[in-house]
Design a protein around this motif. Structure first.
Motif, PDB file in Angstrom:
ATOM      1  N   ALA A  52     -71.735-101.585  29.849  1.00  0.00           N
ATOM      2  CA  ALA A  52     -71.903-102.925  29.268  1.00  0.00           C
ATOM      3  C   ALA A  52     -73.199-103.517  29.821  1.00  0.00           C
ATOM      4  O   ALA A  52     -73.469-103.437  31.017  1.00  0.00           O
ATOM      5  CB  ALA A  52     -70.709-103.805  29.612  1.00  0.00           C
ATOM      6  N   ILE A  74     -74.977-102.935  24.589  1.00  0.00           N
ATOM      7  CA  ILE A  74     -73.583-102.526  24.698  1.00  0.00           C
ATOM      8  C   ILE A  74     -72.792-103.729  25.234  1.00  0.00           C
ATOM      9  O   ILE A  74     -73.103-104.261  26.294  1.00  0.00           O
ATOM     10  CB  ILE A  74     -73.424-101.324  25.658  1.00  0.00           C
ATOM     11  CG1 ILE A  74     -74.267-100.124  25.208  1.00  0.00           C
ATOM     12  CG2 ILE A  74     -71.956-100.965  25.838  1.00  0.00           C
ATOM     13  CD1 ILE A  74     -73.824 -99.455  23.945  1.00  0.00           C
ATOM     14  N   TRP A  76     -69.115-103.824  25.148  1.00  0.00           N
ATOM     15  CA  TRP A  76     -67.888-103.349  25.789  1.00  0.00           C
ATOM     16  C   TRP A  76     -67.810-101.840  25.716  1.00  0.00           C
ATOM     17  O   TRP A  76     -68.463-101.206  24.894  1.00  0.00           O
ATOM     18  CB  TRP A  76     -66.635-104.000  25.197  1.00  0.00           C
ATOM     19  CG  TRP A  76     -66.453-103.867  23.713  1.00  0.00           C
ATOM     20  CD1 TRP A  76     -66.762-104.805  22.768  1.00  0.00           C
ATOM     21  CD2 TRP A  76     -65.932-102.748  22.993  1.00  0.00           C
ATOM     22  NE1 TRP A  76     -66.457-104.339  21.506  1.00  0.00           N
ATOM     23  CE2 TRP A  76     -65.943-103.073  21.623  1.00  0.00           C
ATOM     24  CE3 TRP A  76     -65.452-101.489  23.364  1.00  0.00           C
ATOM     25  CZ2 TRP A  76     -65.507-102.195  20.633  1.00  0.00           C
ATOM     26  CZ3 TRP A  76     -65.009-100.615  22.373  1.00  0.00           C
ATOM     27  CH2 TRP A  76     -65.036-100.984  21.036  1.00  0.00           C
ATOM     28  N   VAL A  77     -67.024-101.267  26.624  1.00  0.00           N
ATOM     29  CA  VAL A  77     -66.855 -99.819  26.728  1.00  0.00           C
ATOM     30  C   VAL A  77     -65.369 -99.524  26.796  1.00  0.00           C
ATOM     31  O   VAL A  77     -64.631-100.182  27.524  1.00  0.00           O
ATOM     32  CB  VAL A  77     -67.535 -99.271  28.008  1.00  0.00           C
ATOM     33  CG1 VAL A  77     -67.312 -97.775  28.148  1.00  0.00           C
ATOM     34  CG2 VAL A  77     -69.012 -99.627  28.042  1.00  0.00           C
ATOM     35  N   CYS A  86     -66.595 -91.942  24.901  1.00  0.00           N
ATOM     36  CA  CYS A  86     -66.258 -93.362  24.963  1.00  0.00           C
ATOM     37  C   CYS A  86     -66.452 -94.022  23.599  1.00  0.00           C
ATOM     38  O   CYS A  86     -67.208 -93.561  22.764  1.00  0.00           O
ATOM     39  CB  CYS A  86     -67.159 -94.073  25.961  1.00  0.00           C
ATOM     40  SG  CYS A  86     -66.976 -93.544  27.647  1.00  0.00           S
ATOM     41  N   TYR A  88     -67.711 -97.722  22.033  1.00  0.00           N
ATOM     42  CA  TYR A  88     -68.583 -98.824  22.446  1.00  0.00           C
ATOM     43  C   TYR A  88     -68.640 -99.898  21.373  1.00  0.00           C
ATOM     44  O   TYR A  88     -68.608 -99.605  20.187  1.00  0.00           O
ATOM     45  CB  TYR A  88     -70.028 -98.313  22.680  1.00  0.00           C
ATOM     46  CG  TYR A  88     -70.134 -97.282  23.760  1.00  0.00           C
ATOM     47  CD1 TYR A  88     -70.187 -97.664  25.089  1.00  0.00           C
ATOM     48  CD2 TYR A  88     -70.165 -95.931  23.449  1.00  0.00           C
ATOM     49  CE1 TYR A  88     -70.294 -96.722  26.098  1.00  0.00           C
ATOM     50  CE2 TYR A  88     -70.271 -94.977  24.458  1.00  0.00           C
ATOM     51  CZ  TYR A  88     -70.338 -95.374  25.770  1.00  0.00           C
ATOM     52  OH  TYR A  88     -70.426 -94.437  26.757  1.00  0.00           O
TER      53      TYR A  88
END
Length: 90
Positions: A52, A74, A76-77, A86, A88
């Motif tokens: 993030a 970015i 949120w992850v 992941c 994103y």
């Protein structure tokens, strides 16, 4: 939409490959797939690890053939698993 959700525009499903570069185009940081897109951002999945706050240049080609290059951050992850990569939010 949940009361605590901050999304103000509808996200549309999309499956498009993209390249991720540092924002100065000095090096390719990885590849991924856009999973949804809206006026306010996009969701993507990648095996690469970002955090993030990371600012990247996202390059992809829409189904219409139009090439899009945009700098984004970015926000949120979401870890998907040790081998799956992941998710994103940008």
């Amino acid at each position: 939409m949940a009361d605590n959700e901050r999304r103000y525009t509808q996200r549309l499903p999309l499956e498009v490959s993209l390249e991720l570069h540092n924002r100065y185009l000095e090096a390719t940081q990885g590849k991924g797939t856009i999973t949804n897109i809206s006026l306010g951002g996009l969701g993507l999945e990648s095996r690469e690890r970002f955090y993030a706050g990371d600012k990247l240049l996202f390059q992809f080609t829409l189904p219409s053939g139009k090439i899009i290059s945009v700098i984004g951050e970015i926000s949120w992850v979401k870890m998907k698993g040790t081998t799956e990569g992941c998710g994103y939010g940008v």
